[in-house]
Scaffold this motif. Structure first.
Motif, mmCIF file in Angstrom:
data_model
loop_
_atom_site.group_PDB
_atom_site.id
_atom_site.type_symbol
_atom_site.label_atom_id
_atom_site.label_comp_id
_atom_site.label_asym_id
_atom_site.label_seq_id
_atom_site.Cartn_x
_atom_site.Cartn_y
_atom_site.Cartn_z
ATOM 1 N N LYS B 199 0.873 -1.210 0.000
ATOM 2 C CA LYS B 199 0.000 0.000 0.000
ATOM 3 C C LYS B 199 0.888 1.232 0.000
ATOM 4 O O LYS B 199 0.636 2.194 -0.736
ATOM 5 C CB LYS B 199 -0.901 -0.006 1.242
ATOM 6 N N ASN B 200 2.026 1.201 0.740
ATOM 7 C CA ASN B 200 2.859 2.415 0.654
ATOM 8 C C ASN B 200 4.044 2.134 -0.292
ATOM 9 O O ASN B 200 5.177 2.008 0.111
ATOM 10 C CB ASN B 200 3.360 2.824 2.040
ATOM 11 N N GLY B 201 3.737 1.967 -1.571
ATOM 12 C CA GLY B 201 4.811 1.837 -2.580
ATOM 13 C C GLY B 201 4.945 0.402 -3.037
ATOM 14 O O GLY B 201 5.060 -0.495 -2.200
ATOM 15 N N TRP B 202 4.866 0.196 -4.339
ATOM 16 C CA TRP B 202 4.995 -1.183 -4.862
ATOM 17 C C TRP B 202 6.367 -1.740 -4.497
ATOM 18 O O TRP B 202 7.335 -0.989 -4.367
ATOM 19 C CB TRP B 202 4.866 -1.190 -6.405
ATOM 20 N N PHE B 275 5.582 -8.037 -7.320
ATOM 21 C CA PHE B 275 6.444 -6.903 -7.697
ATOM 22 C C PHE B 275 5.645 -5.634 -7.948
ATOM 23 O O PHE B 275 6.089 -4.533 -7.657
ATOM 24 C CB PHE B 275 7.241 -7.241 -8.972
ATOM 25 N N PHE B 276 4.435 -5.793 -8.525
ATOM 26 C CA PHE B 276 3.750 -4.580 -8.992
ATOM 27 C C PHE B 276 2.464 -4.331 -8.212
ATOM 28 O O PHE B 276 1.513 -3.763 -8.740
ATOM 29 C CB PHE B 276 3.430 -4.687 -10.491
ATOM 30 N N LEU B 280 -3.488 -3.066 -6.427
ATOM 31 C CA LEU B 280 -3.425 -1.650 -5.999
ATOM 32 C C LEU B 280 -3.268 -0.758 -7.227
ATOM 33 O O LEU B 280 -2.497 -1.072 -8.132
ATOM 34 C CB LEU B 280 -2.207 -1.448 -5.078
ATOM 35 N N SER B 281 -3.978 0.317 -7.229
ATOM 36 C CA SER B 281 -3.826 1.269 -8.356
ATOM 37 C C SER B 281 -2.555 2.092 -8.103
ATOM 38 O O SER B 281 -2.134 2.199 -6.956
ATOM 39 C CB SER B 281 -5.029 2.204 -8.374
ATOM 40 N N PRO B 282 -1.936 2.616 -9.137
ATOM 41 C CA PRO B 282 -0.579 3.200 -8.990
ATOM 42 C C PRO B 282 -0.456 4.123 -7.786
ATOM 43 O O PRO B 282 0.293 3.826 -6.880
ATOM 44 C CB PRO B 282 -0.360 3.959 -10.288
ATOM 45 N N PHE B 283 -1.148 5.204 -7.684
ATOM 46 C CA PHE B 283 -0.964 6.066 -6.494
ATOM 47 C C PHE B 283 -2.255 6.086 -5.685
ATOM 48 O O PHE B 283 -2.675 7.114 -5.194
ATOM 49 C CB PHE B 283 -0.545 7.488 -6.929
ATOM 50 N N GLY B 284 -2.910 4.923 -5.612
ATOM 51 C CA GLY B 284 -4.113 4.852 -4.794
ATOM 52 C C GLY B 284 -5.246 5.662 -5.398
ATOM 53 O O GLY B 284 -6.138 6.120 -4.706
ATOM 54 N N ILE B 285 -5.186 5.850 -6.735
ATOM 55 C CA ILE B 285 -6.209 6.750 -7.292
ATOM 56 C C ILE B 285 -7.583 6.090 -7.223
ATOM 57 O O ILE B 285 -8.585 6.733 -6.991
ATOM 58 C CB ILE B 285 -5.870 7.114 -8.772
ATOM 59 N N THR B 286 -7.663 4.759 -7.357
ATOM 60 C CA THR B 286 -9.042 4.193 -7.323
ATOM 61 C C THR B 286 -9.222 3.432 -6.020
ATOM 62 O O THR B 286 -9.787 2.353 -6.001
ATOM 63 C CB THR B 286 -9.206 3.205 -8.492
ATOM 64 N N GLU B 287 -8.722 4.017 -4.917
ATOM 65 C CA GLU B 287 -8.790 3.321 -3.630
ATOM 66 C C GLU B 287 -10.238 3.133 -3.205
ATOM 67 O O GLU B 287 -10.625 2.122 -2.648
ATOM 68 C CB GLU B 287 -8.052 4.162 -2.564
ATOM 69 N N SER B 288 -11.066 4.095 -3.581
ATOM 70 C CA SER B 288 -12.435 4.088 -3.019
ATOM 71 C C SER B 288 -13.240 2.924 -3.580
ATOM 72 O O SER B 288 -13.960 2.245 -2.872
ATOM 73 C CB SER B 288 -13.124 5.406 -3.400
ATOM 74 N N LEU B 348 19.307 -1.913 6.923
ATOM 75 C CA LEU B 348 19.595 -0.482 7.135
ATOM 76 C C LEU B 348 18.367 0.344 6.770
ATOM 77 O O LEU B 348 18.473 1.556 6.598
ATOM 78 C CB LEU B 348 20.779 -0.064 6.235
ATOM 79 N N ASN B 349 17.231 -0.294 6.628
ATOM 80 C CA ASN B 349 15.954 0.209 6.099
ATOM 81 C C ASN B 349 16.146 1.414 5.169
ATOM 82 O O ASN B 349 15.731 2.527 5.424
ATOM 83 C CB ASN B 349 14.921 0.482 7.199
ATOM 84 N N LEU B 350 16.836 1.102 4.071
ATOM 85 C CA LEU B 350 16.999 2.101 3.001
ATOM 86 C C LEU B 350 15.876 1.978 1.982
ATOM 87 O O LEU B 350 15.953 2.509 0.901
ATOM 88 C CB LEU B 350 18.342 1.862 2.281
ATOM 89 N N THR B 351 14.817 1.201 2.291
ATOM 90 C CA THR B 351 13.773 1.017 1.268
ATOM 91 C C THR B 351 13.006 2.327 1.126
ATOM 92 O O THR B 351 12.837 3.078 2.096
ATOM 93 C CB THR B 351 12.784 -0.066 1.716
ATOM 94 N N ILE B 352 12.543 2.571 -0.075
ATOM 95 C CA ILE B 352 11.816 3.834 -0.332
ATOM 96 C C ILE B 352 10.369 3.614 0.077
ATOM 97 O O ILE B 352 9.683 2.771 -0.475
ATOM 98 C CB ILE B 352 11.896 4.196 -1.842
ATOM 99 N N GLN B 353 9.915 4.323 1.108
ATOM 100 C CA GLN B 353 8.519 4.193 1.555
ATOM 101 C C GLN B 353 7.759 5.439 1.142
ATOM 102 O O GLN B 353 8.303 6.535 1.188
ATOM 103 C CB GLN B 353 8.468 4.081 3.094
#
Lengths: 373, 354, 158, 164
Positions: B199-202, B275-276, B280-288, B348-353
């Motif tokens: 949900k916070n980033g593929w 992976f993708f 989930l829609s790309p930036f949560g656009i169709t979350e509703s 080192l939790n360098l993951t992009i969140q």
């Protein structure tokens, strides 16, 4: 055979498999009796004769014009060059001078046939090695040449456009225009063949170092054409015994030295460029003149033996006529390029895998009616 | 518009009205199985049609356009033809194994379908070892191919079957390891959990470099897993004719053929979920609107299916020993390095969140 | 470190290969190179030298140019032409003359080599351009080229 | 420009070839009429020695046997070898023949040129000429149980042979 199998007591038994006469990789009715151990090939023994029509016996009862039409059915991919071989043999035997126009037209159509045969070979070689799309790109270019032939000679594959003494009828008015169009089109498409298949790392891994043929073996097995030139053996009949208008054009003979399947592949691709340059040198100045010098209806060759060599798309085709002065030859032998190229298959395939056998057979470019006659 | 998407719960409640608790569960499972079987049999047919159309566009052709509007009923007609075909077999074939083989293949590919989260709760079987279950099931398919090739008493089929055995076993490894690198980020095998984490980033974005490497390895190994070009030595047309399913005809051949395409869909579906970001829609656009997630899921899967078809119609075939060297000498070491790299990044939790 | 080097080179060549097929995929809307045969049947026209079938042209008053000299029968490599002729009285000169009765042409045996048309002294037979010659039974392939009741065109000498 | 003229500019003209080769084996017949190249007729026993010398001697070095054909000269059965040197580009023709039509046998040359193995099997298949110490001399094109040798002049076969 890497050492692991050799000294382990795991004895794997050889078994015998039948590749052909109906098999996608043999392009025709050739049957290969393979003795294989797992994937590794121990022995390849071709079993021929499935399409043997004994053309040589038929020639002994046919007149010379009728023999010309039989040669279409031998190596159907270079049918025009086969016809030209018999016509040249008859013309040289009769000391019949053919006009310049006929020589130039014969050479142009001969080189077009070579390109058509190589594009078909490239498409089918791609299919043998697994890339199924190359077939359609190869045939797209070959269809343009077939249209040129259909317009000028009336037939696409077995043209029978040559007669002893010249051509059946003159070239079609827009023959020159269509050929130039084709050359322009093919010059943009041939580099695409390289980017699609030649550069491909999988293709190179499948072809490099597969089916290696040394120069001495090439000569001893009588390999001719791209198969011989892939191993560095200079056997281009167009260079050593030029015929028709070939002595007036300058082209270089493509020679590679590695002798593996990839070298034979590159020779054919480079040969297409050479054929295009030959056509370009001749297409603009086709000399005027009539297209057929009269010969009497029943051609009788003088007593004696005549031999004519010609370079077809597959290699050196020889026509050996023994004549006793009657209207049909006493004995006529065709030295077919495919026959000798096939005889070296066992030599280059042993020790390789089934995939290698298919790859090296594709680069030998075998046409089975040419072998069986 | 809020129909409850969790079909298993709704059906069990429906059935438990007039059945005992246990029977309702079994009833629900049977109905869902039938629904999935119907959907994916037809989906398989249309995947075949898509493959033939895409191949035609690659090859300057038109593809099937005669049967039905724009050729849509072509594969339906093929299926009917295959059903009506006579089931021939070789004389000294091992009858029982010969007939058993196709069922192995088709059952394993359909079972693997049950685990995919199509949208929010629309998932037939949400077990917490989802990914592990998937890999286990997909390795049963190879038993069917081996059986089919060996039992049909045909030398070409035997060679094809042995090749498929070698190929699938070695490529199981990199499929499993590349998925493992992604599980390092999500922490759980449960597929719905994996989608939650995304949900916070593929994951491909969260894990950036090692995720991209893992995705490339996974796609290569996945194509090899389904015996598709450039690894299709199993039914290499120009070498073995039709490989292991040479002696099969009619419905049995249809099972093999359908299973291959459903396997392709599974590999692509696993890649989208892991992976993708599944549905989930790309930036949560169709979350509703939750049920819109199905289209996102199907769309991403079809993009990957198209990629696999692109592989098939461009590359020549690898030789069997090159295939093994590619796996053991290239993919495996890269995979192990990748896991270490991913572990470092997660530690080192360098993951992009987002 | 050629290990990573050849991985990179390998992937680069794979991608260039894919770019070629990709280009064709994107331009596939331009139409296929395959000929849609049954659909384009009425617009499909063969080249005028196309060798479809040997025919004998007749003019409006049912006259043809074949004198029955059998040169084409001798020239044919596989005997697909048979001439049946008989001696009839020539109306003008009153002498016995060789007249053509039936010019039988076996399309099934013909290899389209064109030697008969080359050998014909009076250009009696020509190529037709039809390409749909398939029949349901083989006897339909044996054709009689000169139409019934047709005569030799006056002034055509052997 | 056909093969006749090219041969003149080759490294050794026919005459030079002729006296060089005649120095090896005495009674050989050389003729040039009726053919573009130097023809050598040799007795079957001396065939193998002549051929291996033709190949090994580096002045002639005929390393390319490009055509091996069987011929039925009516009473006599013979084989014609066309040899070319890839180094000097000159061509000669070697002919051998035998009277006996029941069991004609010659020495095989496939230990000198590997291409001869297949060509000799073809000649055996169509003419019935046996070649001793040939690795596997059996029919190449026709089936094993085919009787008769098709390319002989006296071969009769009503079914397949259409006599015009």
């Amino acid at each position: 055979m890497d050492t692991t199998i050799k000294n382990s007591n795991l004895k794997s038994e050889e078994y015998f498999i039948n590749m052909g006469p109906q098999h996608p990789a043999t392009h025709g009715v050739l049957r290969l009796l393979l003795t294989i151990d797992g994937e590794i090939i121990k022995k390849v023994e071709p079993d021929l004769g499935y399409i043997h029509r004994s053309i040589e016996k038929m020639c002994e009862r046919d007149s010379y014009q009728q023999i010309v039409h039989l040669t279409d059915r031998m190596d159907y991919l270079s049918s025009h060059i086969n016809n030209e071989a018999v016509c040249l043999a008859v013309e040289n035997a009769l000391q019949l001078e053919v006009t310049e126009r006929v020589k130039v037209i014969r050479t142009i159509i001969g080189e077009l046939t070579r390109i058509a045969s190589h594009t078909l070979w490239w498409g089918v070689m791609g299919m043998d090695v697994g890339a199924l799309t190359t077939y359609f790109y190869g045939f797209r270019d070959r269809e343009m040449i077939n249209d040129i032939f259909e317009e000028t000679c009336g037939a696409r594959l077995t043209m029978n456009y040559n007669l002893p003494g010249g051509l059946m009828f003159d070239i079609h008015p827009n023959f020159v225009k269509r050929t130039k169009e084709f050359i322009a089109h093919f010059k943009t498409k041939l580099p695409e063949y390289d980017t699609l298949l030649t550069g491909n790392v999988i293709f190179q891994k499948r072809m490099k170092g597969v089916g290696i043929l040394s120069k001495e073996d090439a000569i001893s097995f009588g390999a001719s054409g791209p198969v011989g030139r892939g191993s560095g053996y200079s056997c281009d009949v167009r260079k050593h015994h030029p015929y028709s208008a070939l002595d007036k054009v300058t082209f270089n003979e493509v020679l590679k030295t590695e002798g593996d399947s990839f070298a034979r592949y590159q020779v054919r691709i480079q040969e297409m460029w050479e054929s295009m340059s030959i056509i370009e040198q001749l297409i603009d100045n086709i000399p005027e003149g009539d297209y057929q010098t009269a010969t009497n209806a029943v051609i009788k060759l003088p007593k004696g033996e005549f031999y004519q060599k010609v370079e077809t798309a597959r290699g050196e085709l020889g026509v050996y006529i023994v004549s006793t002065g009657t209207k049909n030859p006493y004995r006529l032998k065709f030295r077919s390029p495919g026959f000798s190229n096939l005889s070296l298959l066992n030599h280059i395939a042993v020790g390789g895998k089934i995939g290698d056998l298919v790859a090296s057979m594709a680069t030998l470019d075998l046409v089975i009616p040419d072998i069986d006659r | 518009m809020n129909i409850s998407l969790n079909i298993t719960k709704t059906i069990t409640e429906l059935l438990s009205g007039f059945m005992s608790e246990g029977a309702a569960n079994i009833g629900a499972m049977v109905t869902i199985a039938l629904i999935y079987l119907a959907i994916f049999a037809v989906a398989g047919l249309y995947l075949v049609l898509l493959e033939r159309k895409v191949a035609a566009w690659f090859q300057l052709r038109l593809g099937p356009n005669r049967v039905g509007p724009w050729g849509l009923l072509q594969t339906m007609a093929d299926a009917l033809k295959l059903v009506s075909k006579e089931l021939t077999g070789t004389v000294k074939a091992d009858k029982f194994l010969y007939n058993l083989a196709p069922y192995f293949v088709i059952v394993s590919s359909l079972m693997a379908l049950s685990v995919f989260p199509f949208t929010q709760e629309f998932q037939a079987f949400d077990i917490n070892i989802g990914l592990f279950f998937l890999i286990a099931i997909s390795s049963i398919g190879v038993i069917g191919i081996l059986l089919g090739g060996w039992a049909s008493n045909n030398k070409f089929a035997l060679i094809g079957a042995m090749r498929s055995g070698v190929q699938t076993i070695s490529y199981e490894l990199s499929v499993g390891l590349s998925l493992l690198t992604m599980v390092l980020i999500t922490g759980s095998f449960q597929l719905s959990e994996i989608v939650e984490v995304q949900k916070n980033g593929w994951l491909i974005v969260q894990g950036h470099i090692p995720a991209l490497i893992a995705f490339m390895i996974y796609m290569i190994a996945g194509t090899a897993e389904t015996n598709r070009a450039p690894f299709d030595m199993v039914e290499a047309e120009s070498e073995l004719g039709a490989g292991f399913h040479t002696e099969y005809s009619g419905m049995k051949f249809a099972y093999f053929f359908l299973a291959e395409f459903i396997n392709m869909f599974i590999i692509a579906a696993v890649a989208t979920t892991v992976f993708f970001g599944g549905w989930l829609s790309p930036f949560g656009i169709t979350e509703s609107i939750p049920w819109l997630g199905v289209f996102w899921f199907i769309g991403k899967t079809f993009m990957l299916v198209f990629l696999m078809m692109w592989f098939r119609w461009t590359f020549p075939r690898l030789r069997v020993d090159q295939l093994l060297t590619l796996e053991w000498k290239y993919l495996l070491p890269l995979n192990l390095l990748n896991i270490i790299l991913m572990a470092l990044i997660v530690w080192l939790n360098l993951t992009i969140q987002f | 470190m050629s290990y990573f080097g050849d991985i990179y080179k390998g992937i680069k060549t794979l991608l260039t290969g894919m770019s070629v097929t990709g280009k064709y995929f994107l331009t596939s809307h331009k139409g296929a190179i395959t000929q849609q045969y049954p659909d384009n049947r009425d617009t499909l026209k063969m080249f005028e030298r196309f060798r479809g079938e040997v025919v004998m042209p007749h003019n409006e008053i049912n006259e043809h140019r074949c004198t029955g000299c059998q040169k084409c029968e001798l020239a044919c490599p596989n005997g697909s032409i048979e001439i049946i002729w008989d001696r009839q009285i020539d109306p003008e000169t009153g002498k016995k003359k060789k007249m053509i009765d039936k010019h039988i042409y076996h399309l099934g045996m013909c290899t389209m080599c064109g030697l008969c048309i080359e050998a014909c002294p009076t250009d009696a037979i020509l190529w037709a351009q039809n390409y749909e010659n398939s029949v349901y039974n083989r006897s339909a392939l044996t054709k009689v080229l000169n139409q019934p009741g047709s005569k030799l065109m006056p002034g055509v000498e052997d | 420009m056909d093969l006749m003229k090219v041969n003149k500019t080759a490294f050794m003209t026919n005459e030079a070839l002729q006296n060089l080769i005649s120095s090896w084996i005495p009674e050989l017949e050389f003729t040039e009429e009726g053919s573009q190249f130097l023809n050598i007729t040799v007795k079957p026993e001396q065939l193998h020695t002549l051929m291996s010398q033709l190949k090994s001697n580096n002045e002639t070095s005929f390393d390319y046997l490009f055509c091996l054909s069987g011929i039925d000269w009516e009473p006599k059965l013979g084989v014609v070898y066309h040899l070319e040197s890839t180094k000097h580009r000159h061509i000669i023709v070697v002919k051998i023949s035998t009277e006996d039509r029941e069991n004609p046998t010659f020495d095989s040359v496939c230990d000198i040129w590997k291409t001869a193995e297949f060509h000799e099997r073809e000649v055996f298949d169509f003419f019935g000429i046996k070649f001793n110490n040939h690795p596997n001399l059996k029919r190449l094109f026709l089936t094993e149980e085919w009787e008769g040798f098709p390319l002989r002049k006296d071969y009769v076969d009503e079914i397949n042979m259409v006599i015009k």
